[in-house]
Write a protein that holds these residues in place. Structure first.
Motif, PDB file in Angstrom:
ATOM      1  N   GLY A 111       0.628  -1.026  -0.002  1.00  9.60           N
ATOM      2  CA  GLY A 111       0.064   0.026  -0.002  1.00  9.60           C
ATOM      3  C   GLY A 111       0.722   1.338   0.139  1.00  9.60           C
ATOM      4  N   LEU A 112       1.861   1.389   0.839  1.00 13.41           N
ATOM      5  CA  LEU A 112       2.748   2.262   0.866  1.00 13.41           C
ATOM      6  C   LEU A 112       3.525   2.524  -0.332  1.00 13.41           C
ATOM      7  N   GLU A 113       4.016   1.647  -0.980  1.00 12.51           N
ATOM      8  CA  GLU A 113       4.649   1.650  -2.384  1.00 12.51           C
ATOM      9  C   GLU A 113       3.752   2.296  -3.506  1.00 12.51           C
ATOM     10  N   CYS A 114       2.423   1.928  -3.361  1.00  9.71           N
ATOM     11  CA  CYS A 114       1.370   2.458  -4.402  1.00  9.71           C
ATOM     12  C   CYS A 114       0.946   4.033  -4.023  1.00  9.71           C
ATOM     13  N   ILE A 115       1.211   4.305  -2.874  1.00  9.37           N
ATOM     14  CA  ILE A 115       0.961   6.000  -2.442  1.00  9.37           C
ATOM     15  C   ILE A 115       2.213   6.580  -3.167  1.00  9.37           C
ATOM     16  N   GLU A 116       3.291   5.972  -2.819  1.00  7.23           N
ATOM     17  CA  GLU A 116       4.633   6.614  -3.201  1.00  7.23           C
ATOM     18  C   GLU A 116       4.658   6.899  -4.758  1.00  7.23           C
ATOM     19  N   THR A 117       4.200   5.671  -5.322  1.00  7.33           N
ATOM     20  CA  THR A 117       4.585   5.775  -6.815  1.00  7.33           C
ATOM     21  C   THR A 117       3.237   6.833  -7.413  1.00  7.33           C
ATOM     22  N   GLU A 118       2.032   6.978  -6.926  1.00  6.60           N
ATOM     23  CA  GLU A 118       1.236   7.990  -7.345  1.00  6.60           C
ATOM     24  C   GLU A 118       1.825   9.336  -6.886  1.00  6.60           C
ATOM     25  N   ILE A 119       2.567   9.717  -6.014  1.00  5.09           N
ATOM     26  CA  ILE A 119       2.954  10.902  -5.536  1.00  5.09           C
ATOM     27  C   ILE A 119       4.234  11.272  -6.553  1.00  5.09           C
ATOM     28  N   LEU A 120       4.984  10.533  -6.876  1.00  7.17           N
ATOM     29  CA  LEU A 120       6.139  10.509  -7.586  1.00  7.17           C
ATOM     30  C   LEU A 120       5.784  10.796  -8.874  1.00  7.17           C
TER      31      LEU A 120
END
Length: 429
Positions: free
Chosen positions: A225-234
């Motif tokens: 879940g955290l990796e998905c959020i990080e990818t979206e923000i990047l």
């Protein structure tokens, strides 16, 4: 000493169980040539104690039992029975109470690590032969430890591997948490018009679902879940970088050049000179703000009056109105807020508490003026729970103020409406 191979039943009222019989049968399979360092075996037990269901107090009792075994190597020819009294065992178990001692001895027996070899009268002792040699001993047999030494070593290695994997997963979560928070702060500063609160809200939901006792299988979905959020923000930030690639450096230097200019014309403070031409006073009550909106939404909803504010003379803000709209900042003043100096000193304390960098606050003071900057910090404090990065948000408001797109008046009045408070100007003292 000899361990004997006959089945022994408990003395007194203690009943016999199938587990006791299984442990005694296991002890009969001890290899006469097998041996192991008792302290290495104990360390393996400490590593594997969770899989065996042992408490730390039970391990203290087992450690005390091992101290009564005279040799370092557990071996059949040395005998595998120790026979300390409860009083001696309690002393070596750091003064453990008798009832607690008996409870943890029972836990070791249930874990099939030791078993009782009771004498006819229930006493623990070593019988001597007529020749003076050691004979049969009655007490606690350590034979199951020797028989299960290979199994215990495998359990210890497995526990070490799992602990190492858990450490790696926790480190990964720590890095992701740091990355997401920093990226959201950057997004608040560079792209304030986007809804960063939704990203931060999803981030907090994932983090709050992680408990201190989470295992590796529990942490893997959280990492996803955290990796998905990080990818979206990047992705959002990379789009911004690509769109401004050719003018990024020029905009950066231009901003610093303008910030150093003390002659720029912004909303004026009481006592400032070089005021713009006077225009009709805008209708401050035209900005309709919902009570549930956060500060970024309040600033956005006030944009329809901000264009008028930047180009005209603004009335001084009454200190009483600030105290009425932002009551929380008074708790950070030494003797309450009775004048603007008290408010500005409290704002410096709040600035540090919110994590706003000194450079961000100094820039706000340069652009907005010291008094207005203190008012903005007081408003941010009121909405601190809904703001991801107070420093990034303050920089965003400062940039907008420099462009003539932001003023403190609408924010302050919107804060009053958000609290459901009627406008009541309290005269300054």
């Amino acid at each position: 000493m000899q361990t004997g191979h006959a089945v022994t039943t408990p003395f007194g009222r203690r009943s016999l169980s199938l587990g006791m019989l299984a442990t005694q049968a296991l002890a009969q399979d001890v290899d006469c040539e097998a041996s192991i360092d008792k302290w290495k075996l104990f360390r393996n037990l400490c590593e594997a104690r969770q899989s065996l269901g042992l408490s730390d107090r039970a391990l203290i009792v087992l450690n005390a039992l091992l101290t009564f075994y005279p040799q370092t190597e557990l071996k059949e020819e040395h005998g595998l029975v120790v026979f300390p009294s409860n009083a001696q065992l309690s002393l070596r178990a750091h003064g453990m109470a008798p009832a607690t001692l008996r409870r943890h001895l029972s836990a070791l027996i249930e874990a099939q690590l030791i078993f009782r070899k009771d004498s006819p009268n229930g006493k623990r002792y070593l019988r001597k032969t007529r020749a003076g040699e050691n004979g049969e001993a009655f007490g606690f047999s350590l034979a199951p430890l020797l028989v299960r030494s290979t199994e215990l070593e495998a359990l210890a290695n497995q526990a070490k591997t799992e602990r190492w994997q858990l450490k790696l997963l926790k480190e990964r979560i720590t890095l992701l948490r740091r990355n997401i928070v920093k990226l959201v702060e950057l997004g608040m500063e560079e792209l304030p018009h986007l809804d960063w609160n939704s990203h931060y809200g999803r981030f907090r939901m994932v983090i709050e679902g992680i408990s201190r006792r989470s295992t590796a299988p529990d942490l893997e979905p959280a990492i996803d879940g955290l990796e998905c959020i990080e990818t979206e923000i990047l992705s959002l930030l990379e789009n911004k970088v690509n769109s401004r690639r050719t003018s990024a450096n020029e905009s950066h230097f231009e901003r610093h050049k303008h910030n150093s200019n003390t002659q720029h014309k912004l909303e004026s403070e009481p006592g400032q000179e070089n005021r713009p031409e006077e225009k009709s006073e805008p209708d401050w009550r035209s900005a309709e703000i919902n009570a549930g909106e956060n500060l970024p939404a309040i600033a956005a909803a006030s944009e329809r009056v901000n264009a008028q504010i930047a180009a005209q003379d603004v009335k001084p803000i009454p200190l009483g109105l600030v105290r009425q709209a932002c009551p929380e900042i008074e708790a950070y003043a030494t003797n309450g807020i009775t004048n603007w100096s008290d408010l500005m000193r409290a704002a410096v304390v709040v600035r540090s508490m919110l994590g706003v960098s000194p450079s961000a606050y100094e820039e706000a003071c340069d652009i907005l003026g010291q008094e207005n900057a203190a008012v903005v910090v007081a408003c941010i404090l009121e909405r601190a729970a809904q703001i991801t990065s107070a420093g990034g948000y303050l920089r965003s408001l400062t940039d907008r103020a420099f462009k003539g797109e932001f003023s403190v008046w609408p924010m302050l009045l919107a804060q009053l409406r958000a609290q459901g408070t009627h406008l009541n100007l309290v005269p300054d003292r």
